[in-house]
Design a protein around this motif. Structure first.
Motif, PDB file in Angstrom:
ATOM      1  N   VAL A   1     -46.120  46.807  43.092  1.00  0.00           N
ATOM      2  CA  VAL A   1     -45.573  46.716  41.740  1.00  0.00           C
ATOM      3  C   VAL A   1     -45.481  48.120  41.151  1.00  0.00           C
ATOM      4  O   VAL A   1     -46.467  48.872  41.169  1.00  0.00           O
ATOM      5  CB  VAL A   1     -46.456  45.833  40.833  1.00  0.00           C
ATOM      6  N   GLU A   2     -44.311  48.488  40.649  1.00  0.00           N
ATOM      7  CA  GLU A   2     -44.133  49.788  39.991  1.00  0.00           C
ATOM      8  C   GLU A   2     -43.474  49.595  38.631  1.00  0.00           C
ATOM      9  O   GLU A   2     -42.569  48.772  38.487  1.00  0.00           O
ATOM     10  CB  GLU A   2     -43.262  50.719  40.838  1.00  0.00           C
ATOM     11  N   TYR A   3     -43.946  50.380  37.664  1.00  0.00           N
ATOM     12  CA  TYR A   3     -43.368  50.374  36.323  1.00  0.00           C
ATOM     13  C   TYR A   3     -42.693  51.720  36.072  1.00  0.00           C
ATOM     14  O   TYR A   3     -43.190  52.774  36.491  1.00  0.00           O
ATOM     15  CB  TYR A   3     -44.445  50.159  35.255  1.00  0.00           C
ATOM     16  N   PHE A   4     -41.588  51.672  35.363  1.00  0.00           N
ATOM     17  CA  PHE A   4     -40.880  52.894  34.954  1.00  0.00           C
ATOM     18  C   PHE A   4     -40.517  52.759  33.479  1.00  0.00           C
ATOM     19  O   PHE A   4     -39.875  51.784  33.076  1.00  0.00           O
ATOM     20  CB  PHE A   4     -39.610  53.096  35.787  1.00  0.00           C
ATOM     21  N   PHE A   5     -40.949  53.715  32.674  1.00  0.00           N
ATOM     22  CA  PHE A   5     -40.565  53.773  31.267  1.00  0.00           C
ATOM     23  C   PHE A   5     -39.512  54.862  31.125  1.00  0.00           C
ATOM     24  O   PHE A   5     -39.769  56.031  31.412  1.00  0.00           O
ATOM     25  CB  PHE A   5     -41.766  54.105  30.379  1.00  0.00           C
ATOM     26  N   ASN A   6     -38.338  54.469  30.717  1.00  0.00           N
ATOM     27  CA  ASN A   6     -37.227  55.421  30.568  1.00  0.00           C
ATOM     28  C   ASN A   6     -37.002  56.206  31.857  1.00  0.00           C
ATOM     29  O   ASN A   6     -36.718  57.397  31.844  1.00  0.00           O
ATOM     30  CB  ASN A   6     -37.478  56.396  29.415  1.00  0.00           C
ATOM     31  N   GLY A   7     -37.154  55.500  32.976  1.00  0.00           N
ATOM     32  CA  GLY A   7     -36.910  56.113  34.266  1.00  0.00           C
ATOM     33  C   GLY A   7     -38.064  56.902  34.812  1.00  0.00           C
ATOM     34  O   GLY A   7     -37.989  57.425  35.920  1.00  0.00           O
ATOM     35  N   THR A   8     -39.158  57.018  34.059  1.00  0.00           N
ATOM     36  CA  THR A   8     -40.321  57.784  34.498  1.00  0.00           C
ATOM     37  C   THR A   8     -41.419  56.826  34.938  1.00  0.00           C
ATOM     38  O   THR A   8     -41.709  55.848  34.248  1.00  0.00           O
ATOM     39  CB  THR A   8     -40.841  58.681  33.352  1.00  0.00           C
TER      40      THR A   8
ATOM     41  N   GLU B   1     -30.290  51.291  35.150  1.00  0.00           N
ATOM     42  CA  GLU B   1     -30.870  52.102  34.079  1.00  0.00           C
ATOM     43  C   GLU B   1     -29.800  52.923  33.361  1.00  0.00           C
ATOM     44  O   GLU B   1     -29.835  53.073  32.128  1.00  0.00           O
ATOM     45  CB  GLU B   1     -31.945  53.029  34.634  1.00  0.00           C
ATOM     46  N   SER B   2     -28.856  53.454  34.111  1.00  0.00           N
ATOM     47  CA  SER B   2     -27.782  54.237  33.486  1.00  0.00           C
ATOM     48  C   SER B   2     -26.941  53.361  32.582  1.00  0.00           C
ATOM     49  O   SER B   2     -26.591  53.742  31.451  1.00  0.00           O
ATOM     50  CB  SER B   2     -26.903  54.877  34.568  1.00  0.00           C
ATOM     51  N   TYR B   3     -26.592  52.191  33.063  1.00  0.00           N
ATOM     52  CA  TYR B   3     -25.803  51.247  32.270  1.00  0.00           C
ATOM     53  C   TYR B   3     -26.509  50.931  30.951  1.00  0.00           C
ATOM     54  O   TYR B   3     -25.918  50.997  29.866  1.00  0.00           O
ATOM     55  CB  TYR B   3     -25.570  49.976  33.097  1.00  0.00           C
ATOM     56  N   LEU B   4     -27.797  50.575  31.037  1.00  0.00           N
ATOM     57  CA  LEU B   4     -28.535  50.200  29.834  1.00  0.00           C
ATOM     58  C   LEU B   4     -28.790  51.403  28.921  1.00  0.00           C
ATOM     59  O   LEU B   4     -28.754  51.285  27.698  1.00  0.00           O
ATOM     60  CB  LEU B   4     -29.862  49.536  30.215  1.00  0.00           C
ATOM     61  N   SER B   5     -29.049  52.561  29.505  1.00  0.00           N
ATOM     62  CA  SER B   5     -29.326  53.756  28.699  1.00  0.00           C
ATOM     63  C   SER B   5     -28.120  54.154  27.865  1.00  0.00           C
ATOM     64  O   SER B   5     -28.246  54.480  26.675  1.00  0.00           O
ATOM     65  CB  SER B   5     -29.746  54.915  29.600  1.00  0.00           C
TER      66      SER B   5
ATOM     67  N   LYS C   1     -33.084  58.440  29.222  1.00  0.00           N
ATOM     68  CA  LYS C   1     -33.765  58.136  30.471  1.00  0.00           C
ATOM     69  C   LYS C   1     -34.018  59.395  31.273  1.00  0.00           C
ATOM     70  O   LYS C   1     -33.391  60.439  31.054  1.00  0.00           O
ATOM     71  CB  LYS C   1     -32.940  57.147  31.310  1.00  0.00           C
ATOM     72  N   ASP C   2     -34.930  59.279  32.195  1.00  0.00           N
ATOM     73  CA  ASP C   2     -35.208  60.383  33.099  1.00  0.00           C
ATOM     74  C   ASP C   2     -34.233  60.324  34.278  1.00  0.00           C
ATOM     75  O   ASP C   2     -33.827  59.254  34.717  1.00  0.00           O
ATOM     76  CB  ASP C   2     -36.649  60.272  33.610  1.00  0.00           C
ATOM     77  N   GLY C   3     -33.840  61.468  34.762  1.00  0.00           N
ATOM     78  CA  GLY C   3     -33.005  61.531  35.952  1.00  0.00           C
ATOM     79  C   GLY C   3     -31.523  61.480  35.659  1.00  0.00           C
ATOM     80  O   GLY C   3     -31.073  61.532  34.508  1.00  0.00           O
ATOM     81  N   ASP C   4     -30.733  61.375  36.739  1.00  0.00           N
ATOM     82  CA  ASP C   4     -29.278  61.380  36.629  1.00  0.00           C
ATOM     83  C   ASP C   4     -28.759  60.082  36.031  1.00  0.00           C
ATOM     84  O   ASP C   4     -29.402  59.029  36.097  1.00  0.00           O
ATOM     85  CB  ASP C   4     -28.652  61.566  38.017  1.00  0.00           C
ATOM     86  N   TYR C   5     -27.545  60.179  35.469  1.00  0.00           N
ATOM     87  CA  TYR C   5     -26.824  59.007  34.985  1.00  0.00           C
ATOM     88  C   TYR C   5     -25.714  58.709  35.992  1.00  0.00           C
ATOM     89  O   TYR C   5     -24.952  59.614  36.383  1.00  0.00           O
ATOM     90  CB  TYR C   5     -26.232  59.272  33.603  1.00  0.00           C
TER      91      TYR C   5
ATOM     92  N   ILE D   1     -31.615  68.685  27.112  1.00  0.00           N
ATOM     93  CA  ILE D   1     -32.203  67.492  27.711  1.00  0.00           C
ATOM     94  C   ILE D   1     -32.741  66.542  26.638  1.00  0.00           C
ATOM     95  O   ILE D   1     -33.453  65.594  26.958  1.00  0.00           O
ATOM     96  CB  ILE D   1     -33.344  67.873  28.679  1.00  0.00           C
ATOM     97  N   ASN D   2     -32.385  66.780  25.380  1.00  0.00           N
ATOM     98  CA  ASN D   2     -32.933  65.992  24.280  1.00  0.00           C
ATOM     99  C   ASN D   2     -31.837  65.166  23.619  1.00  0.00           C
ATOM    100  O   ASN D   2     -30.676  65.571  23.576  1.00  0.00           O
ATOM    101  CB  ASN D   2     -33.573  66.909  23.237  1.00  0.00           C
ATOM    102  N   SER D   3     -32.239  63.999  23.099  1.00  0.00           N
ATOM    103  CA  SER D   3     -31.314  63.108  22.377  1.00  0.00           C
ATOM    104  C   SER D   3     -30.022  62.899  23.167  1.00  0.00           C
ATOM    105  O   SER D   3     -28.917  62.970  22.627  1.00  0.00           O
ATOM    106  CB  SER D   3     -30.998  63.685  20.986  1.00  0.00           C
TER     107      SER D   3
END
Length: 713
Positions: A172-179, A235-239, A246-250, A266-268
């Motif tokens: 089981v892995e959790y990711f918050f905003n891709g992190t 994640e990209s779609y939802l972000s 989110k963290d990482g590429d879109y 890298i902000n907002s």
């Protein structure tokens, strides 16, 4: 209100495939989107039927312009009449949930089993907001770290992947905003677990529905497969849709990278996009925590991202990274464009999100856009209903933008100031001339002449702030820059006589025009005002008896008092034969009022009862105390006091018999006589005669009186 996106993987049954959010077309089991039907949710995959319990409501524009379903935390949930494969089967799954919890002080179920049998997996928020997985009744849990914030959007992904150590277990892995946010490795499933035919969204049940969710859920997506690339696409779609950083590429709907956040931008992070392959149509976006809104009518496949640096929302120094006379925000943005369709973009910013305009601003907001903001052409933004907007903008990939205030250019000093004091009667009149400054003098600006004692240290800042206040000054009524005449022959009130002064000329640009404030420059050299010349003149006779109160006047002979206050002129009284205080009252000074050149006064003479000789005193003026020195222009005047008094000596009658002996007579003085005197006493016959030997004659006997009234001899 804000939202949180949660991504979870679970085990279970493969559902029929329908539409494909994020462009992931295989393994879609359920897709609930509050933008499609609101609280009357319809599964877009066609696999699950929902039954509403209670009255969840639709919240329009809950996050980034998208709807969400509101759960009150009490008796509101949905029954899902499908075996989603959550229980007892070790296979890959992924669930994506966009939510915003209002309460994490107790257990809040996101997805739970209906009957609570052993092994049915419950997916909840536990106290503190961490994601909590429990095989119902076993106490076997998998928790995230850290917990989710309340009232704030977060993208959380939880994935389940079959363990390679024990194929009956899962990782089981959790990711918050891709992190990565924790999880459990080789998490065991309960062998007694059996598939559940019905699950719940927003609650779970042991003996009744409990742990009701409190907050908003905007979107739920469940897949029966799980790869890193697929997670990145979802994640990209939802972000992008919900404005989540989110963290990482879109990635787009084909899995291609469309945006990579690059420091310092890298902000907002936010974006607008139209990508039918990803089921993404977000052509207006205002990210939570961001201040910039962009909108455009895009063609399919177009993406436009913008991201901020770490600068503060404060205005920088004048001209720093901005065109001349502009102050831009210390925060800047960079755009990334995929395709060439973002050529009619509207950029907006809420006025409430901006700092106060800097001092000297014209009160407008300007968009700076280009490869170099220092050379960008400012675009005036329109203000409507509290929002600044610029329309029709064409953004180029890699271009920068920010917002700026036009700061009125500083007020320039005058050129070549000169002053020529006059030598006439007016001690406070002189000519001042200068050349109009360039540039920045505008219609309505004015100039002020300010004058200070030369002994006072004065700076330009002192002049502009009037600290200390000038002793005198004069101002123009305004200038016309198209007619650059010099300003001359100013008459300034308030100067003291006989004082050395310095002159400043201030350009005052604060009333109208695009520039503001003031600038001042000192006129070379100093000038000294003339001394006043005073005279004293008797208003009437200078010889009067002591019953008369004489008057006199003090005059300024070379002009009038223009100091703005009274000039005090001391008087000097000199006794010639008088005694000050006895014969008259001294008048210490007279005040010549502003705007006049004379002042009369009265001398109080003592009208006594003393017989005395005529007496003289003089009155003179010398200088002007407290208002600068002056010069006596006339000699002193002499006043003579003549006496108007009389004194008598009387001898009282005396009678007696011939045989009584000598008779005594008393002489009495009625009024005082200054300095005393003597009188001679003689007898003369009456009925008594010296021939008859009646008395002995007195011939020239001298009586001496000290002069005291009532004195006797």
């Amino acid at each position: 209100m804000k939202m949180l996106i949660v991504l979870i993987s679970i085990f279970g049954v493969q559902a029929m495939q329908g539409q494909s959010p994020g462009g992931v077309g295989t393994g879609l089991e359920m897709w609930l989107d509050a933008g499609q039907g609101g609280a009357a949710w319809t599964d877009q995959s066609g696999n699950v039927t929902l039954t509403t319990v209670g009255t969840p409501i639709t919240v329009a524009n809950a996050i980034n312009g998208n709807n969400a379903v509101e759960f009150s935390g009490s008796s509101q949930y949905y029954n899902l009449d499908s075996n989603l494969g959550f229980d007892g089967v070790a296979q890959d799954h992924a669930i994506y949930v966009v939510l915003e919890p209002d309460n994490t002080t107790t257990f809040r179920s996101i997805i739970g089993g209906q009957n609570g049998g052993f092994g049915s997996i419950q997916y909840l928020l536990q106290t503190g907001g961490s994601i909590y997985l429990d095989q119902d009744g076993t106490g076997t849990t998998a928790n995230s770290n850290p917990g989710l914030p309340v009232n704030s959007p977060t993208l959380v992904s939880t994935t389940f992947q079959q363990s390679t150590v024990n194929t009956a277990n899962v990782n089981v892995e959790y990711f918050f905003n891709g992190t990565a946010a924790g999880g459990n490795t080789n998490w065991p499933l309960t062998a007694a677990a059996s598939p559940m035919n019905v699950h719940r969204l927003g609650a779970r049940e042991t003996t009744g529905a409990v742990d009701f969710f409190d907050g908003r859920i905007a979107e739920v997506i469940i897949y029966s497969q799980n790869t890193v690339a697929e997670r990145a696409q979802i994640e990209s779609y939802l972000s992008i849709k919900y404005g989540i950083l989110k963290d990482g590429d879109y990635l787009n709907g084909t899995g291609a990278t469309v945006f990579t956040p690059t420091a310092p931008y890298i902000n907002s992070v936010a974006g607008i996009a139209l990508d039918t392959g990803a089921e993404l149509d977000q052509q207006t976006s205002t990210p939570p925590g961001g201040i910039v809104t962009m909108s455009d009518a895009l063609t399919d496949g177009s993406y436009l991202f913008w991201a901020a640096d770490a600068g503060t929302l404060t205005y920088g120094a004048l001209g720093a990274g901005a065109p001349l006379n502009y102050q831009r925000l210390n925060r800047g943005w960079r755009t990334t464009e995929l395709a060439v369709d973002a050529n009619n973009t509207t950029v907006s910013v809420d006025a409430a999100d901006l700092p106060a305009f800097p001092a000297g601003s014209d009160g407008n907001l300007y968009l700076l856009q280009g490869a170099d903001l220092a050379t960008a052409t400012p675009v005036l933004m329109t203000l409507s209903a509290g929002t600044y907007s610029a329309t029709g903008r064409d953004f180029v990939n890699g271009e920068f933008f920010s917002f700026a205030s036009f700061t009125m250019p500083p007020c320039p000093p005058v050129d070549s100031p000169m002053a020529t004091p006059t030598t006439g009667q007016e001690a406070s009149s002189f000519d001042v001339s200068w050349t109009l400054p360039t540039p920045n003098i505008e219609m309505g600006d004015r100039f002020i002449v300010k004058i200070y004692p030369a002994s006072t240290t004065i700076t330009e800042a002192d002049v502009i702030a009037d600290m200390p206040a000038p002793e005198a000054g004069a101002a123009t009524n305004g200038v016309n820059p198209t007619n650059p005449e010099t300003v001359t022959s100013l008459t300034v009130d308030g100067l003291r006589p006989g004082i050395e002064y310095q002159i400043w000329v201030q350009t005052d640009c604060g009333s109208t025009g695009a520039n503001t404030g003031g600038a001042a420059i000192q006129v070379p050299g100093t000038f000294t005002t003339e001394n006043y010349e005073f005279e004293i003149v008797a208003d009437g006779m200078t010889t009067n008896d002591e019953s008369v109160q004489p008057t006199a006047s003090v005059n300024i002979t070379n002009g009038q008092n223009n100091t703005g206050a009274a000039v005090t002129v001391p008087l000097t009284f000199t006794d010639v034969s008088t005694t000050a205080g006895d014969d008259y009252v001294v008048t210490a000074s007279v005040d010549i009022g502003n705007g006049t050149n004379t002042q009369s006064f009265t001398v109080s003479v003592t009208n006594d009862m003393v017989v005395e000789a005529d007496e003289d005193f003089t009155i003179a003026v010398t200088d002007a105390d407290g208002a600068g020195p002056g010069t006596a222009a006339s000699a002193a005047i002499t006043y003579t006091i003549t006496d108007n008094d009389m004194a008598m000596v009387t001898i009282e009658n005396v009678s007696g018999n011939e045989d009584d002996g000598d008779l005594t007579f008393t002489a009495t003085l009625d009024n005082a006589v200054d300095g005393g005197f003597t009188v001679d006493v003689n007898t003369a016959d009456g009925t008594a005669t010296t021939a008859d030997m009646d008395y002995t004659a007195i011939v020239s006997e001298t009586l001496t009186f000290a002069g005291t009234a009532g004195e006797t001899q």
